[in-house]
Design a protein around this motif. Structure first.
Motif, PDB file in Angstrom:
ATOM      1  N   ARG A 313     -30.359  44.455 -28.704  1.00 32.29           N
ATOM      2  CA  ARG A 313     -31.496  45.147 -29.502  1.00 32.29           C
ATOM      3  C   ARG A 313     -30.680  45.584 -31.096  1.00 32.29           C
ATOM      4  NH1 ARG A 313     -34.984  50.334 -26.878  1.00 32.29           N
ATOM      5  NH2 ARG A 313     -36.500  49.030 -25.906  1.00 32.29           N
ATOM      6  N   PRO A 314     -31.694  45.120 -31.974  1.00 32.93           N
ATOM      7  CA  PRO A 314     -31.254  45.589 -33.478  1.00 32.93           C
ATOM      8  C   PRO A 314     -30.989  46.966 -33.720  1.00 32.93           C
ATOM      9  CG  PRO A 314     -33.296  44.131 -33.288  1.00 32.93           C
ATOM     10  CD  PRO A 314     -32.900  44.636 -31.920  1.00 32.93           C
ATOM     11  N   PRO A 315     -29.902  47.202 -34.264  1.00 34.58           N
ATOM     12  CA  PRO A 315     -29.110  46.471 -35.319  1.00 34.58           C
ATOM     13  C   PRO A 315     -28.130  45.451 -34.838  1.00 34.58           C
ATOM     14  CG  PRO A 315     -28.229  48.556 -35.372  1.00 34.58           C
ATOM     15  CD  PRO A 315     -29.290  48.659 -34.206  1.00 34.58           C
ATOM     16  N   LEU A 316     -28.054  45.363 -33.420  1.00 33.94           N
ATOM     17  CA  LEU A 316     -26.811  44.434 -32.998  1.00 33.94           C
ATOM     18  C   LEU A 316     -27.495  43.212 -33.009  1.00 33.94           C
ATOM     19  CD1 LEU A 316     -25.372  46.384 -30.088  1.00 33.94           C
ATOM     20  CD2 LEU A 316     -24.634  46.688 -32.437  1.00 33.94           C
ATOM     21  N   VAL A 317     -26.589  41.859 -33.211  1.00 34.97           N
ATOM     22  CA  VAL A 317     -26.987  40.757 -33.282  1.00 34.97           C
ATOM     23  C   VAL A 317     -26.347  40.201 -32.101  1.00 34.97           C
ATOM     24  CG1 VAL A 317     -27.729  40.774 -35.419  1.00 34.97           C
ATOM     25  CG2 VAL A 317     -25.429  39.898 -34.917  1.00 34.97           C
ATOM     26  N   GLU A 318     -26.724  38.845 -31.614  1.00 35.61           N
ATOM     27  CA  GLU A 318     -26.194  38.234 -30.545  1.00 35.61           C
ATOM     28  C   GLU A 318     -25.015  37.151 -30.996  1.00 35.61           C
ATOM     29  OE1 GLU A 318     -29.347  35.730 -31.886  1.00 35.61           O
ATOM     30  OE2 GLU A 318     -29.233  37.712 -31.440  1.00 35.61           O
ATOM     31  N   LEU A 319     -24.099  36.566 -30.199  1.00 35.63           N
ATOM     32  CA  LEU A 319     -23.345  35.491 -30.699  1.00 35.63           C
ATOM     33  C   LEU A 319     -23.944  34.287 -31.159  1.00 35.63           C
ATOM     34  CD1 LEU A 319     -21.458  37.614 -28.999  1.00 35.63           C
ATOM     35  CD2 LEU A 319     -20.130  35.632 -28.279  1.00 35.63           C
ATOM     36  N   THR A 320     -23.633  33.697 -32.275  1.00 35.44           N
ATOM     37  CA  THR A 320     -24.016  32.402 -32.585  1.00 35.44           C
ATOM     38  C   THR A 320     -23.640  31.327 -31.492  1.00 35.44           C
ATOM     39  OG1 THR A 320     -21.946  31.927 -33.855  1.00 35.44           O
ATOM     40  CG2 THR A 320     -23.598  33.327 -35.083  1.00 35.44           C
ATOM     41  N   PRO A 321     -24.168  30.337 -31.467  1.00 34.33           N
ATOM     42  CA  PRO A 321     -23.944  29.186 -30.484  1.00 34.33           C
ATOM     43  C   PRO A 321     -22.537  28.912 -30.563  1.00 34.33           C
ATOM     44  CG  PRO A 321     -26.151  28.537 -31.539  1.00 34.33           C
ATOM     45  CD  PRO A 321     -25.667  30.068 -32.139  1.00 34.33           C
ATOM     46  N   GLU A 322     -21.897  28.815 -31.802  1.00 30.78           N
ATOM     47  CA  GLU A 322     -20.541  28.456 -31.943  1.00 30.78           C
ATOM     48  C   GLU A 322     -19.604  29.464 -31.435  1.00 30.78           C
ATOM     49  OE1 GLU A 322     -17.697  26.073 -32.789  1.00 30.78           O
ATOM     50  OE2 GLU A 322     -19.626  25.400 -33.319  1.00 30.78           O
ATOM     51  N   GLN A 323     -19.896  30.820 -31.658  1.00 34.67           N
ATOM     52  CA  GLN A 323     -19.080  32.064 -31.267  1.00 34.67           C
ATOM     53  C   GLN A 323     -19.271  31.976 -29.774  1.00 34.67           C
ATOM     54  OE1 GLN A 323     -21.327  34.934 -33.560  1.00 34.67           O
ATOM     55  NE2 GLN A 323     -19.493  35.159 -34.900  1.00 34.67           N
ATOM     56  N   ALA A 324     -20.317  31.562 -29.194  1.00 35.17           N
ATOM     57  CA  ALA A 324     -20.638  31.496 -27.727  1.00 35.17           C
ATOM     58  C   ALA A 324     -19.812  30.456 -27.106  1.00 35.17           C
ATOM     59  CB  ALA A 324     -21.873  31.269 -27.278  1.00 35.17           C
ATOM     60  N   LYS A 325     -19.504  29.106 -27.668  1.00 35.55           N
ATOM     61  CA  LYS A 325     -18.640  28.133 -27.248  1.00 35.55           C
ATOM     62  C   LYS A 325     -17.195  28.763 -27.140  1.00 35.55           C
ATOM     63  CE  LYS A 325     -21.575  24.146 -28.547  1.00 35.55           C
ATOM     64  NZ  LYS A 325     -21.798  23.056 -29.456  1.00 35.55           N
ATOM     65  N   THR A 326     -16.875  29.528 -28.346  1.00 32.25           N
ATOM     66  CA  THR A 326     -15.548  30.069 -28.724  1.00 32.25           C
ATOM     67  C   THR A 326     -15.361  30.704 -27.479  1.00 32.25           C
ATOM     68  OG1 THR A 326     -15.543  29.632 -31.089  1.00 32.25           O
ATOM     69  CG2 THR A 326     -13.766  31.220 -30.033  1.00 32.25           C
ATOM     70  N   LEU A 327     -15.900  31.674 -27.013  1.00 30.43           N
ATOM     71  CA  LEU A 327     -15.840  32.947 -26.008  1.00 30.43           C
ATOM     72  C   LEU A 327     -15.630  31.918 -24.578  1.00 30.43           C
ATOM     73  CD1 LEU A 327     -15.613  35.598 -24.918  1.00 30.43           C
ATOM     74  CD2 LEU A 327     -18.148  35.456 -24.724  1.00 30.43           C
ATOM     75  N   ALA A 328     -16.688  30.949 -24.259  1.00 27.79           N
ATOM     76  CA  ALA A 328     -16.430  30.489 -23.180  1.00 27.79           C
ATOM     77  C   ALA A 328     -15.279  29.618 -23.165  1.00 27.79           C
ATOM     78  CB  ALA A 328     -17.624  29.252 -23.084  1.00 27.79           C
ATOM     79  N   ALA A 329     -14.570  28.895 -23.902  1.00 25.38           N
ATOM     80  CA  ALA A 329     -13.677  28.209 -23.981  1.00 25.38           C
ATOM     81  C   ALA A 329     -12.221  29.132 -23.832  1.00 25.38           C
ATOM     82  CB  ALA A 329     -13.272  27.312 -25.361  1.00 25.38           C
ATOM     83  N   GLU A 330     -12.275  30.331 -24.445  1.00 27.34           N
ATOM     84  CA  GLU A 330     -11.175  31.399 -24.106  1.00 27.34           C
ATOM     85  C   GLU A 330     -11.115  31.959 -22.676  1.00 27.34           C
ATOM     86  OE1 GLU A 330     -11.319  34.312 -27.168  1.00 27.34           O
ATOM     87  OE2 GLU A 330     -10.951  32.848 -28.898  1.00 27.34           O
ATOM     88  N   LEU A 331     -12.186  32.317 -22.120  1.00 28.60           N
ATOM     89  CA  LEU A 331     -12.530  32.574 -20.887  1.00 28.60           C
ATOM     90  C   LEU A 331     -12.115  31.731 -19.689  1.00 28.60           C
ATOM     91  CD1 LEU A 331     -15.665  34.819 -21.081  1.00 28.60           C
ATOM     92  CD2 LEU A 331     -13.362  35.666 -21.114  1.00 28.60           C
ATOM     93  N   LYS A 332     -12.667  30.339 -20.269  1.00 26.64           N
ATOM     94  CA  LYS A 332     -12.200  29.072 -19.262  1.00 26.64           C
ATOM     95  C   LYS A 332     -10.530  29.004 -19.407  1.00 26.64           C
ATOM     96  CE  LYS A 332     -13.283  24.412 -18.202  1.00 26.64           C
ATOM     97  NZ  LYS A 332     -14.248  23.247 -18.613  1.00 26.64           N
TER      98      LYS A 332
END
Length: 341
Positions: A313-332
């Motif tokens: 919910r605003p004012p928060l914002v979701e991760l960008t596609p690039e940030q999502a890829k970074t998170l996925a890679a770090e967790l993997k």
């Protein structure tokens, strides 16, 4: 006659107090261990999505993790009082055990706090996590004392267990040892403990030294830390567990440390577990992501294969596609998993 005992209930350690009055026996249980400030899923129109919420709560319980619904990472202060009440009722109707819940009920309005707290107590919740009224800054200790006192008196229920929520980095208004001392003196059965999210171990230690169980006195005030990074230190100093954001995604490993912190046959084992937990928390709290909440939701979206979990919910914002890829890679790279999600 008054007696206490420690029992294990559904994977949780609970302190059970029995008061015997004639032939009647009244039992009260104190929740301890690992709790998650359960993240709240939203629909595309930003309405709370109760079915995902219920499913996530049930998964957490299956991992020996309690439910601090409507905490900071639940985006609770972006929810209306009515939305919180609706979600709590739906959890109870769905069969989620209220004795493993500690709903956040603290609002700036006394009347809203009282309504939410009465609902939680009436549903049999183990306790409530209560923010101080946080809109006005630099308020006096007397003002805060009057606020909590008013809540206790208006709720007027012997089952009430309040866990004070100290989170000065967000609320600015905090909880002091002197305030706790006054509240315990006035309401010893209602003031059950606190969550310290100051991020300052020395502050937590002050409360533990002042109020936690010692060899000479039974515990009357239970201290939870707001990050599993301090879990081992908390347990070694008389604390009772953690209410931590990353318990939303890593509950089993955090619970493992909670249960094994005092293992005697391997003195370094708990320290090694703590170090591993700290590394994972560092991934989610990294400032390259817009918020820890958004990163946690993205992780669940990945491991549940459910993109709808990304919504905040605003004012928060979701991760960008690039940030999502970074998170996925770090967790993997860490071989991180969320079994059963």
């Amino acid at each position: 006659m008054f007696a206490t005992a420690n029992l294990s209930v559904g994977g949780f350690d609970v302190s059970v107090s029995a008061i015997f009055i004639g032939s009647r026996e009244t039992m009260t249980q104190r929740i301890r261990g690992v709790l998650a400030p359960v993240i709240t899923p939203f629909k595309a129109d930003l309405a709370p999505e109760s079915q995902r919420f219920i499913a996530h709560c049930k998964w957490l319980l299956s991992q020996n993790c309690g439910l601090a619904v409507f905490g900071t990472n639940s985006e609770a202060n972006s929810l209306s009082m009515e939305e919180r009440a609706m979600l709590l009722d739906e959890l109870v109707v769905a069969g989620v055990d209220p004795s493993r819940m500690m709903p956040g009920t603290g609002c700036c309005s006394i009347t809203e706090t009282v309504k939410l707290t009465k609902q939680a107590v009436g549903n049999g919740c183990a306790g409530v996590l209560m923010l101080p009224p946080f809109y006005y800054k630099d308020v006096s200790e007397e003002g805060l004392y009057r606020y909590f006192s008013e809540v206790v008196q208006r709720v007027g229920d012997a089952r009430l267990k309040i866990y004070l929520y100290h989170i000065p980095p967000v609320a600015v208004v905090g909880i002091t040892p002197k305030l706790v001392e006054r509240l315990l003196a006035a309401y010893p059965s209602a003031i059950a403990g606190m969550k310290d999210s100051s991020g300052d171990w020395s502050n937590t230690k002050i409360f533990l030294d002042a109020f936690a169980e010692t060899a000479r006195a039974a515990r009357t005030f239970d201290v939870f830390v707001g990050s599993e990074s301090f879990l081992l230190a908390n347990m070694r100093n008389g604390g009772v567990g953690t209410i931590s954001a990353t318990a939303n995604v890593n509950p089993a490993a955090i619970h493992k440390l909670y249960t094994e912190w005092d293992t005697v046959d391997d003195a370094d084992h708990a320290d090694q577990q703590q170090s591993k937990l700290n590394v994972l928390r560092g991934v989610f709290s990294n400032r390259k992501f817009p918020s820890m909440i958004a990163a946690l939701k993205q992780a669940i979206a990945i491991y549940a294969d459910d993109p709808a979990w990304r919504t905040v919910r605003p004012p928060l914002v979701e991760l960008t596609p690039e940030q999502a890829k970074t998170l996925a890679a770090e967790l993997k790279a860490m071989r991180f998993t969320m079994p059963g999600v």
